[in-house]
Motif scaffolding. Structure first.
Motif, PDB file in Angstrom:
ATOM      1  N   ASN A 111       0.874  -1.164   0.000  1.00 14.50           N
ATOM      2  CA  ASN A 111       0.000   0.000   0.000  1.00 14.50           C
ATOM      3  C   ASN A 111       0.917   1.220   0.000  1.00 14.50           C
ATOM      4  OD1 ASN A 111      -1.715   2.117   0.528  1.00 14.50           O
ATOM      5  ND2 ASN A 111      -2.844   1.044   2.122  1.00 14.50           N
ATOM      6  N   GLU A 130      -2.281   3.669  -2.734  1.00 12.32           N
ATOM      7  CA  GLU A 130      -2.325   2.976  -4.023  1.00 12.32           C
ATOM      8  C   GLU A 130      -1.736   1.575  -3.846  1.00 12.32           C
ATOM      9  OE1 GLU A 130      -0.971   3.781  -8.652  1.00 12.32           O
ATOM     10  OE2 GLU A 130      -0.309   5.142  -7.092  1.00 12.32           O
ATOM     11  N   VAL A 147       0.220  -1.487  -5.097  1.00  9.31           N
ATOM     12  CA  VAL A 147       1.249  -1.689  -6.116  1.00  9.31           C
ATOM     13  C   VAL A 147       1.803  -3.108  -5.982  1.00  9.31           C
ATOM     14  CG1 VAL A 147       3.507  -0.891  -6.952  1.00  9.31           C
ATOM     15  CG2 VAL A 147       1.862   0.770  -6.047  1.00  9.31           C
ATOM     16  N   ASN A 161       7.083   3.069 -13.313  1.00 10.36           N
ATOM     17  CA  ASN A 161       5.822   3.412 -13.965  1.00 10.36           C
ATOM     18  C   ASN A 161       5.950   3.019 -15.432  1.00 10.36           C
ATOM     19  OD1 ASN A 161       3.633   4.747 -15.190  1.00 10.36           O
ATOM     20  ND2 ASN A 161       3.615   6.286 -13.570  1.00 10.36           N
ATOM     21  N   LYS A 215       1.885   0.799 -12.227  1.00 13.88           N
ATOM     22  CA  LYS A 215       3.110   0.851 -11.427  1.00 13.88           C
ATOM     23  C   LYS A 215       3.418  -0.535 -10.900  1.00 13.88           C
ATOM     24  CE  LYS A 215       2.133   5.486  -9.878  1.00 13.88           C
ATOM     25  NZ  LYS A 215       1.774   6.321  -8.747  1.00 13.88           N
TER      26      LYS A 215
END
Length: 140
Positions: free
Chosen positions: A45, A49, A51, A77, A83
């Motif tokens: 986290n 977001e 990932v 990215n 990502k």
């Protein structure tokens, strides 16, 4: 001339174009995701977001080591589409490399690197990020 982040995996040096790198994070808790490939460590986290995180050593077949205080997660990215975190052993430097720094005889060296650059007495495997992130279809 392009800018590369130089990092270490075990006792080898690797480079990745800085333009792919969004940020560099210290190791953080990784939540395992069931039924994924061994090199996919799970998800983190990152400021709200989610990932996915790949252990780059396992993905490209470099000897495994325990994570330590130098271990980092490179947040890359891919073309502003998604990502991914790449676990590496240690960030070393950011350098500019020119065409003259690359050894043309090493093109297509293996499936995850596409060239070798020479910089300050180091041989640097240049990562092919597309091949790291995407599985190739098996030839039929």
């Amino acid at each position: 001339m392009e800018q590369y982040l130089i990092f270490r995996l075990a006792d080898e040096y690797y480079g990745l174009l800085v333009s792919f790198i969004e940020n560099i994070e210290k190791m953080m808790p990784i939540t395992r995701v069931p039924n994924t490939k061994e090199y996919i460590k799970g998800v983190v986290n990152l400021r709200g977001e989610i990932v996915p995180v790949i252990d780059l050593r396992e993905k490209i077949g470099v000897r495994k080591e325990e994570f330590d205080e130098e271990t980092r997660i490179l947040i890359v990215n891919w073309k502003n589409e998604f990502k991914v975190g790449l676990i590496i052993d240690e960030v070393l430097d950011v350098v500019y490399l020119t065409k003259e720094d690359f050894d043309s005889a090493t093109r297509d060296r293996n499936e995850f690197t596409f060239s070798i650059a020479k910089y300050n007495n180091m041989l640097i495997n240049i990562i092919n990020l597309e091949d790291v992130l995407f599985e190739k279809a098996e030839e039929v």
